[in-house]
Design a protein around this motif. Structure first.
Motif, PDB file in Angstrom:
ATOM      1  N   THR A  81      36.974  49.598  45.429  1.00  0.00           N
ATOM      2  CA  THR A  81      37.470  49.803  46.799  1.00  0.00           C
ATOM      3  C   THR A  81      36.839  51.017  47.452  1.00  0.00           C
ATOM      4  O   THR A  81      37.334  51.505  48.466  1.00  0.00           O
ATOM      5  N   HIS A  82      35.744  51.521  46.863  1.00  0.00           N
ATOM      6  CA  HIS A  82      35.106  52.724  47.403  1.00  0.00           C
ATOM      7  C   HIS A  82      34.601  52.474  48.822  1.00  0.00           C
ATOM      8  O   HIS A  82      33.972  51.451  49.115  1.00  0.00           O
ATOM      9  N   GLY A  83      34.879  53.423  49.726  1.00  0.00           N
ATOM     10  CA  GLY A  83      34.436  53.307  51.103  1.00  0.00           C
ATOM     11  C   GLY A  83      35.360  52.520  51.997  1.00  0.00           C
ATOM     12  O   GLY A  83      35.051  52.301  53.175  1.00  0.00           O
ATOM     13  N   ARG A  84      36.483  52.024  51.446  1.00  0.00           N
ATOM     14  CA  ARG A  84      37.438  51.270  52.247  1.00  0.00           C
ATOM     15  C   ARG A  84      38.789  51.984  52.264  1.00  0.00           C
ATOM     16  O   ARG A  84      39.164  52.661  51.303  1.00  0.00           O
ATOM     17  N   GLN A  85      39.510  51.828  53.364  1.00  0.00           N
ATOM     18  CA  GLN A  85      40.837  52.408  53.482  1.00  0.00           C
ATOM     19  C   GLN A  85      41.822  51.550  52.691  1.00  0.00           C
ATOM     20  O   GLN A  85      42.115  50.413  53.061  1.00  0.00           O
ATOM     21  N   VAL A  86      42.302  52.099  51.583  1.00  0.00           N
ATOM     22  CA  VAL A  86      43.210  51.361  50.711  1.00  0.00           C
ATOM     23  C   VAL A  86      44.424  52.234  50.432  1.00  0.00           C
ATOM     24  O   VAL A  86      44.286  53.414  50.062  1.00  0.00           O
ATOM     25  N   SER A  87      45.603  51.674  50.617  1.00  0.00           N
ATOM     26  CA  SER A  87      46.833  52.431  50.371  1.00  0.00           C
ATOM     27  C   SER A  87      47.152  52.470  48.891  1.00  0.00           C
ATOM     28  O   SER A  87      46.601  51.709  48.086  1.00  0.00           O
ATOM     29  N   ALA A  88      48.075  53.352  48.535  1.00  0.00           N
ATOM     30  CA  ALA A  88      48.502  53.469  47.134  1.00  0.00           C
ATOM     31  C   ALA A  88      49.149  52.174  46.654  1.00  0.00           C
ATOM     32  O   ALA A  88      48.997  51.783  45.492  1.00  0.00           O
ATOM     33  N   GLU A  89      49.875  51.489  47.552  1.00  0.00           N
ATOM     34  CA  GLU A  89      50.503  50.222  47.175  1.00  0.00           C
ATOM     35  C   GLU A  89      49.455  49.154  46.872  1.00  0.00           C
ATOM     36  O   GLU A  89      49.607  48.366  45.935  1.00  0.00           O
ATOM     37  N   GLN A  90      48.388  49.139  47.667  1.00  0.00           N
ATOM     38  CA  GLN A  90      47.319  48.164  47.416  1.00  0.00           C
ATOM     39  C   GLN A  90      46.596  48.445  46.099  1.00  0.00           C
ATOM     40  O   GLN A  90      46.247  47.520  45.363  1.00  0.00           O
ATOM     41  N   LEU A  91      46.360  49.736  45.793  1.00  0.00           N
ATOM     42  CA  LEU A  91      45.744  50.100  44.510  1.00  0.00           C
ATOM     43  C   LEU A  91      46.622  49.655  43.344  1.00  0.00           C
ATOM     44  O   LEU A  91      46.144  49.123  42.337  1.00  0.00           O
ATOM     45  N   ALA A  92      47.939  49.898  43.488  1.00  0.00           N
ATOM     46  CA  ALA A  92      48.865  49.488  42.431  1.00  0.00           C
ATOM     47  C   ALA A  92      48.882  47.977  42.269  1.00  0.00           C
ATOM     48  O   ALA A  92      48.950  47.456  41.147  1.00  0.00           O
ATOM     49  N   SER A  93      48.779  47.256  43.387  1.00  0.00           N
ATOM     50  CA  SER A  93      48.759  45.794  43.321  1.00  0.00           C
ATOM     51  C   SER A  93      47.506  45.295  42.600  1.00  0.00           C
ATOM     52  O   SER A  93      47.571  44.355  41.799  1.00  0.00           O
ATOM     53  N   LEU A  94      46.369  45.922  42.868  1.00  0.00           N
ATOM     54  CA  LEU A  94      45.131  45.533  42.183  1.00  0.00           C
ATOM     55  C   LEU A  94      45.217  45.816  40.690  1.00  0.00           C
ATOM     56  O   LEU A  94      44.738  45.016  39.870  1.00  0.00           O
ATOM     57  N   ARG A  95      45.804  46.943  40.336  1.00  0.00           N
ATOM     58  CA  ARG A  95      45.944  47.263  38.907  1.00  0.00           C
ATOM     59  C   ARG A  95      46.837  46.232  38.212  1.00  0.00           C
ATOM     60  O   ARG A  95      46.581  45.853  37.067  1.00  0.00           O
ATOM     61  N   ARG A  96      47.906  45.805  38.892  1.00  0.00           N
ATOM     62  CA  ARG A  96      48.767  44.768  38.309  1.00  0.00           C
ATOM     63  C   ARG A  96      47.993  43.455  38.174  1.00  0.00           C
ATOM     64  O   ARG A  96      48.132  42.742  37.187  1.00  0.00           O
ATOM     65  N   GLN A  97      47.180  43.148  39.187  1.00  0.00           N
ATOM     66  CA  GLN A  97      46.404  41.904  39.163  1.00  0.00           C
ATOM     67  C   GLN A  97      45.436  41.874  37.985  1.00  0.00           C
ATOM     68  O   GLN A  97      45.273  40.831  37.337  1.00  0.00           O
ATOM     69  N   PHE A  98      44.803  43.005  37.695  1.00  0.00           N
ATOM     70  CA  PHE A  98      43.836  43.070  36.595  1.00  0.00           C
ATOM     71  C   PHE A  98      44.485  43.433  35.267  1.00  0.00           C
ATOM     72  O   PHE A  98      43.788  43.525  34.245  1.00  0.00           O
ATOM     73  N   GLY A  99      45.782  43.639  35.246  1.00  0.00           N
ATOM     74  CA  GLY A  99      46.474  43.979  34.008  1.00  0.00           C
ATOM     75  C   GLY A  99      46.277  45.398  33.552  1.00  0.00           C
ATOM     76  O   GLY A  99      46.579  45.732  32.406  1.00  0.00           O
ATOM     77  N   LEU A 100      45.786  46.272  34.431  1.00  0.00           N
ATOM     78  CA  LEU A 100      45.523  47.664  34.057  1.00  0.00           C
ATOM     79  C   LEU A 100      46.781  48.512  34.052  1.00  0.00           C
ATOM     80  O   LEU A 100      46.743  49.669  33.611  1.00  0.00           O
ATOM     81  N   ASP A 101      47.912  47.956  34.537  1.00  0.00           N
ATOM     82  CA  ASP A 101      49.166  48.711  34.529  1.00  0.00           C
ATOM     83  C   ASP A 101      49.937  48.529  33.227  1.00  0.00           C
ATOM     84  O   ASP A 101      50.936  49.219  32.990  1.00  0.00           O
ATOM     85  N   LEU A 102      49.458  47.624  32.359  1.00  0.00           N
ATOM     86  CA  LEU A 102      50.140  47.378  31.086  1.00  0.00           C
ATOM     87  C   LEU A 102      49.801  48.463  30.078  1.00  0.00           C
ATOM     88  O   LEU A 102      48.749  49.112  30.171  1.00  0.00           O
ATOM     89  N   PRO A 103      50.671  48.681  29.080  1.00  0.00           N
ATOM     90  CA  PRO A 103      50.341  49.619  27.999  1.00  0.00           C
ATOM     91  C   PRO A 103      49.060  49.178  27.279  1.00  0.00           C
ATOM     92  O   PRO A 103      48.742  47.982  27.216  1.00  0.00           O
ATOM     93  N   SER A 140      28.111  49.912  35.523  1.00  0.00           N
ATOM     94  CA  SER A 140      28.135  50.870  36.629  1.00  0.00           C
ATOM     95  C   SER A 140      29.494  50.904  37.325  1.00  0.00           C
ATOM     96  O   SER A 140      29.778  51.830  38.074  1.00  0.00           O
ATOM     97  N   VAL A 141      30.385  49.924  37.116  1.00  0.00           N
ATOM     98  CA  VAL A 141      31.667  49.910  37.837  1.00  0.00           C
ATOM     99  C   VAL A 141      32.718  50.842  37.226  1.00  0.00           C
ATOM    100  O   VAL A 141      33.214  51.716  37.949  1.00  0.00           O
ATOM    101  N   PRO A 142      33.168  50.728  35.953  1.00  0.00           N
ATOM    102  CA  PRO A 142      32.845  49.708  34.956  1.00  0.00           C
ATOM    103  C   PRO A 142      33.709  48.456  35.118  1.00  0.00           C
ATOM    104  O   PRO A 142      34.907  48.548  35.361  1.00  0.00           O
ATOM    105  N   ASP A 143      33.064  47.300  34.989  1.00  0.00           N
ATOM    106  CA  ASP A 143      33.730  46.008  35.016  1.00  0.00           C
ATOM    107  C   ASP A 143      34.123  45.681  33.575  1.00  0.00           C
ATOM    108  O   ASP A 143      33.355  45.072  32.834  1.00  0.00           O
ATOM    109  N   LEU A 144      35.333  46.093  33.171  1.00  0.00           N
ATOM    110  CA  LEU A 144      35.717  46.054  31.758  1.00  0.00           C
ATOM    111  C   LEU A 144      35.635  44.655  31.139  1.00  0.00           C
ATOM    112  O   LEU A 144      35.065  44.511  30.050  1.00  0.00           O
ATOM    113  N   PRO A 145      36.189  43.605  31.756  1.00  0.00           N
ATOM    114  CA  PRO A 145      36.080  42.288  31.110  1.00  0.00           C
ATOM    115  C   PRO A 145      34.632  41.840  30.909  1.00  0.00           C
ATOM    116  O   PRO A 145      34.284  41.280  29.867  1.00  0.00           O
TER     117      PRO A 145
END
Length: 356
Positions: free
Chosen positions: A73-95, A318-323
């Motif tokens: 999301t670099h260079g784009r206006q993104v709120s904290a809620e949107q960042l949290a939503s993306l993390r949930r979408q990619f499963g990055l919010d899980l332990p 370069s991202v890193p795109d973990l999957p």
């Protein structure tokens, strides 16, 4: 009337001839059991190695600095809620432990996940880029394996002569040269042009576009020339040096002296006696090189902008795109493990002492 025994007889003893055991407990059966145990041990070792690759691929790339969500999301206006939503979408919010168990469970079924940046299954992305890598590295591996084995055999058989010294000196120089540096040097010399040498080859890519039929094949070959030369220059040097060292170890053996004493020609002694016994270390290296066919060469593909797995890995890192990074790492390491396993299983066919 007595019935004659049909069992084959061994050398006699004081009490008479001793029958040779040819049943389930005979030498052939023991040899088969020993080979099966050898194969089972190698398969078990490969399975453990593959599991270690899964563990390594998961944790290794999570220590890379950077937040994948913020990078995307670099260079784009993104709120904290949107960042949290993306993390949930990619499963990055899980332990981490839960991410790891889900990753292993999916990987064992062939599901390598969804790429963050391409929004496509990792397996599909790898399948799209794999043919280009197989073409480039496959051609290079075949050329430098044959060239290295031939020159390595000749150098060892005529060791100490001028040809051996020249071959060894060139191989040592090329083996110590970084492949990306050699690739850049070839681009400067033969793509850009330097002095009286004009630019004859493209600087990168796999094709110009718009070509069909034989013209397309010639265009791809034209683009392949410099990256293949780069891979061959480094690969043949390693093969030559390993084959030369292995054959030199065999040349002082008694069985070669015996073969010469029987009147065999020198080329027959080399081809039928010395070279087969010197092949074991080289076979391992050749199979590992075949594993590199799937892995490609990340640096060479990046330098020449070759659209294969190496360039895809560089993009993912370069991202890193973990999957995507994890999936490529598993494919690269898995190919090496499988090729090493095949080499181990081939050993007993080349040397019956192995696995007995």
């Amino acid at each position: 009337m007595s019935t004659a025994s049909t069992a084959p007889l061994a050398e006699g003893t004081a009490d008479g001839p001793v029958p040779v055991k040819t049943g389930p407990s005979g030498p052939r059966a023991r040899s088969a059991r020993a080979y099966l145990l050898y194969v089972a041990g190698k398969l078990g070792g490969a399975a453990v190695s593959l599991f270690a690759v899964l563990v390594t691929s998961f944790f290794l790339f999570r220590i890379i600095p950077g937040d994948p969500v913020r990078t995307m999301t670099h260079g784009r206006q993104v709120s904290a809620e949107q960042l949290a939503s993306l993390r949930r979408q990619f499963g990055l919010d899980l332990p981490v432990w839960q991410q790891f168990t889900e990753y292993c469970a999916k990987a064992l079924t062939g599901d390598l996940g969804i790429s963050y940046q391409f929004h496509a299954p990792v397996g599909v992305l790898i399948a799209e880029k794999l043919p280009a890598t197989l073409l480039l590295t496959g051609v290079a591996v075949v050329i430098y394996s044959v060239l290295g084995l031939w020159l390595g055999t000749r150098s060892a058989w005529h060791h100490g002569r001028l040809g051996d010294k020249v071959n060894t000196g060139v191989a040592l120089t090329l083996w110590s040269v970084p492949s990306f540096w050699l690739g850049l040097l070839l681009i400067i010399t033969f793509s850009v042009g330097i002095g009286p040498i004009p630019g004859m080859f493209p600087t990168g890519g796999m094709e110009t576009g718009g070509e069909t039929g034989f013209a397309y094949v010639a265009d791809v070959a034209h683009h392949m020339a410099l990256p293949v030369v780069t891979l061959v220059a480094v690969g043949y040097a390693q093969t030559l040096l390993v084959m030369r060292a292995s054959l030199l170890d065999e040349m002082g053996s008694d069985y070669l002296t015996t073969a010469r004493a029987k009147g065999l020609r020198d080329d027959l002694v080399r081809r039928h006696h010395a070279v087969p016994n010197a092949l074991l270390p080289t076979v391992t290296m050749v199979f590992i090189n075949l594993g590199h066919v799937a892995a490609g060469s990340i640096l060479v593909e990046t330098v020449f902008s070759w659209p294969g797995l190496g360039g895809l890995f560089y993009q993912a890192l370069s991202v890193p795109d973990l999957p995507l990074v994890q999936g490529l790492f598993v494919v690269f390491a898995g190919a090496m493990i499988v090729m090493n396993l095949l080499a181990d299983l081939l050993y007993p066919l080349l040397d019956p002492r192995v696995g007995r």
